[in-house]
Design an enzyme around this catalytic site. Structure first.
Site, PDB file in Angstrom:
ATOM      1  N   LYS A  30       3.667  84.114  17.526  1.00 44.54           N
ATOM      2  CA  LYS A  30       5.133  84.183  17.441  1.00 44.54           C
ATOM      3  C   LYS A  30       5.662  84.363  16.026  1.00 44.54           C
ATOM      4  O   LYS A  30       5.683  85.463  15.515  1.00 44.54           O
ATOM      5  CB  LYS A  30       5.732  82.954  18.124  1.00 44.54           C
ATOM      6  CG  LYS A  30       5.262  82.846  19.594  1.00 44.54           C
ATOM      7  CD  LYS A  30       6.238  82.143  20.461  1.00 44.54           C
ATOM      8  CE  LYS A  30       5.679  81.791  21.808  1.00 44.54           C
ATOM      9  NZ  LYS A  30       6.341  82.411  22.939  1.00 44.54           N
ATOM     10  N   ASP A  79      -2.497  73.721  19.542  1.00 42.59           N
ATOM     11  CA  ASP A  79      -1.826  74.990  19.818  1.00 42.59           C
ATOM     12  C   ASP A  79      -0.463  74.930  19.135  1.00 42.59           C
ATOM     13  O   ASP A  79       0.464  74.299  19.617  1.00 42.59           O
ATOM     14  CB  ASP A  79      -1.681  75.192  21.329  1.00 42.59           C
ATOM     15  CG  ASP A  79      -1.065  76.551  21.664  1.00 42.59           C
ATOM     16  OD1 ASP A  79      -0.565  77.225  20.739  1.00 42.59           O
ATOM     17  OD2 ASP A  79      -1.079  76.925  22.853  1.00 42.59           O
ATOM     18  N   TYR A 135       1.799  74.732  28.572  1.00 42.78           N
ATOM     19  CA  TYR A 135       1.608  76.186  28.598  1.00 42.78           C
ATOM     20  C   TYR A 135       0.855  76.632  27.361  1.00 42.78           C
ATOM     21  O   TYR A 135       1.226  76.265  26.236  1.00 42.78           O
ATOM     22  CB  TYR A 135       2.968  76.900  28.645  1.00 42.78           C
ATOM     23  CG  TYR A 135       2.844  78.400  28.752  1.00 42.78           C
ATOM     24  CD1 TYR A 135       2.317  78.976  29.900  1.00 42.78           C
ATOM     25  CD2 TYR A 135       3.243  79.239  27.715  1.00 42.78           C
ATOM     26  CE1 TYR A 135       2.190  80.362  30.014  1.00 42.78           C
ATOM     27  CE2 TYR A 135       3.120  80.623  27.824  1.00 42.78           C
ATOM     28  CZ  TYR A 135       2.596  81.169  28.966  1.00 42.78           C
ATOM     29  OH  TYR A 135       2.466  82.528  29.084  1.00 42.78           O
TER      30      TYR A 135
HETATM   31  N1  PMP Z   1       0.636  78.883  23.400  1.00 37.97           N
HETATM   32  C1  PMP Z   1       1.894  78.418  23.466  1.00 37.97           C
HETATM   33  C2  PMP Z   1       2.167  76.986  23.108  1.00 37.97           C
HETATM   34  C3  PMP Z   1       2.940  79.264  23.851  1.00 37.97           C
HETATM   35  O1  PMP Z   1       4.187  78.798  23.949  1.00 37.97           O
HETATM   36  C4  PMP Z   1       2.641  80.621  24.142  1.00 37.97           C
HETATM   37  C5  PMP Z   1       3.729  81.620  24.525  1.00 37.97           C
HETATM   38  N2  PMP Z   1       4.940  81.136  24.896  1.00 37.97           N
HETATM   39  C6  PMP Z   1       1.324  81.050  24.056  1.00 37.97           C
HETATM   40  C7  PMP Z   1       0.349  80.165  23.667  1.00 37.97           C
HETATM   41  C8  PMP Z   1       0.958  82.478  24.385  1.00 37.97           C
HETATM   42  O2  PMP Z   1       1.464  83.348  23.425  1.00 37.97           O
HETATM   43  P1  PMP Z   1       1.734  84.902  23.755  1.00 37.97           P
HETATM   44  O3  PMP Z   1       2.920  84.951  24.657  1.00 37.97           O
HETATM   45  O4  PMP Z   1       1.957  85.523  22.420  1.00 37.97           O
HETATM   46  O5  PMP Z   1       0.501  85.405  24.427  1.00 37.97           O
END
Ligand code: PMP
Length: 415
Positions: free
Chosen positions: A252, A225, A125
């Site tokens: 986050k 990421d 994800y």
């Molecule tokens: N990358 C990863 C690894 C994530 O876990 C998430 C959100 N859970 C995102 C990107 C997207 O972040 P956001 O919800 O702040 O758009």
């Protein structure tokens, strides 16, 4: 609001619990029921709720204004902190979410290399950008022998599917074979070193090293990421793995509880954003990007995350994983727990979890997960509906005992 609220991730039948307030590691719903929060807004609230240092800094800024059509010194402070902690990061751009950070990283990779395609791991994800969500939930009916590009949302254009190359997480031989057929067209490989939806098992050091080598040999960019994995260590997952990606996406925890994202990396790559010599290769704005509330809250939150805080989180995580593994063993229910640092995930699948496919739940296993997380709710603990738990610094060893006890009771009901 379709379905009753604004996030698919918090939807629950017959209706979700509605939050009223939080303090430390505990939250109260609108009925006044208290629970230990192991969701922490999907890993973002690493210091739990109402942390006094963050609140004081934010209150001070609230009185001075919350967002301007000007940069503010607060973004310099957070950018300097991130560059100091992540040696691979020379320059940073802020966004409002992790989704945007990943989107800008992929666009930066395309702008820098002049190539169209990106590669990502099956089941990982990375937010909601079309290219990043390919093969997020591919299922046995459509996943084939080797990973295929499978749409996540209905209406995904064929062009997007054609430009996303999907590789199997932690399978060096197969991944290199797939990547080798695309080199020359690949702008970047996007990897989460601890992919939550793909089983929450760490990337093998050899796997990441093989991807780094492939990128060096072919002029492809390696993107880590670290939207979640930055919570694993003072220097992020890249510090623990000892690998320097070309670009890193963050989110986050770096917002201290407020909306945020960031992309950072090599100076020559990040120069695609730089307007100082005329129109940049990749123009980027964002009305609330680098707003001083997110920047200030993020800086204070990150300063509180010193080496001691990480050691505390690691020890809570180890205690929780050991306790839950023991609870499974004693309950007789088939299942396991994976994770690292302050993150863990419960599974009801058979056999060891090696990646997305071995973590993929059958309908019966998914039903058990639903019953299990409902059992946790009824025993005073919140976890993500797919079994993820993220711990927070205000938790104590006694709180983890309560979490493990709730797991034990929920498993007993399942048994
Ligand atoms: N990358 C990863 C690894 C994530 O876990 C998430 C959100 N859970 C995102 C990107 C997207 O972040 P956001 O919800 O702040 O758009």
């Amino acid at each position: 609001m379709p379905g009753g609220n604004t996030r698919t991730t918090v939807f629950m039948e017959p209706h979700p619990l509605y939050g009223a307030r939080g303090q430390g590691c505990r939250v109260w719903d609108v009925d006044g029921v208290e629970r230990i929060d192991c969701i922490n807004n999907f890993t973002a609230m690493i210091h739990g709720y109402a942390e006094p240092h963050i609140n004081a800094a934010v209150a001070e800024q609230l009185a001075l204004g919350t967002a301007f059509g000007m940069p503010t010194p607060s973004e310099i402070d957070l950018a300097e902190l991130l560059c100091a902690r992540l040696p691979s990061v020379d320059h940073v751009r802020f966004t409002n979410s992790g989704t945007e950070a990943v989107m800008m990283a992929l666009k930066a990779a395309r702008a820098f290399t002049g190539r169209p395609k990106i590669a990502k791991c099956e089941g990982a994800y990375h937010g909601s950008y079309d290219f990043a969500e390919i093969s997020l939930d591919s299922s046995p009916e459509n996943w084939g022998n080797t990973p295929r590009s499978v749409p996540y949302s209905k209406g995904t254009p064929q062009g997007v599917l054609d430009d996303v190359v999907v590789i199997p997480f932690n399978d060096i031989e197969e991944s290199l074979a797939i990547l080798g057929r695309q080199s020359g067209e690949l702008a970047a490989i996007l990897v989460d070193p601890l992919p939550n939806r793909a089983g929450l098992i760490p990337a093998d050091a050899d796997y990441v090293a093989a991807l780094r080598r492939f990128c060096d040999e072919t002029g492809t960019l390696l993107i880590f990421d670290e939207v979640i994995s930055f919570r694993l260590g003072f220097h992020g997952a890249q510090g623990l793995w000892g690998i320097n990606p070309d670009l890193t996406t963050l989110g986050k925890i770096i917002g201290g509880g407020f909306p945020v994202g960031a992309v950072g990396g090599r100076g020559d790559v990040m120069a695609v954003f730089d307007p100082s010599s005329g129109r940049p290769a990749l123009p980027h704005g964002g009305t609330f990007s680098a707003n001083p509330i997110s920047m200030i809250a993020g800086r204070v939150a990150m300063e509180l995350l010193d080496e001691n805080a990480y050691a505390h989180l690691d020890s809570l995580g180890a205690q929780a994983r050991a306790g839950i593994a023991e609870a499974f063993a004693k309950s007789g229910v088939t299942g396991s727990v994976t994770g690292a640092g302050s993150l863990l995930r419960v599974h009801f699948t058979d056999g060891p979890i090696q990646g997305y496919r071995s973590a993929f739940a059958t309908p019966e296993q998914a039903r058990r997960m639903k019953q299990f997380t409902l059992g946790l709710i009824n025993n005073g603990v919140l976890a993500a509906p797919y079994g993820l738990m993220a711990l927070s610094t205000p938790m104590t060893s006694a709180d983890i005992d309560l979490v493990v006890d709730a797991v034990r009771k929920s498993l007993a009901t399942l048994a």
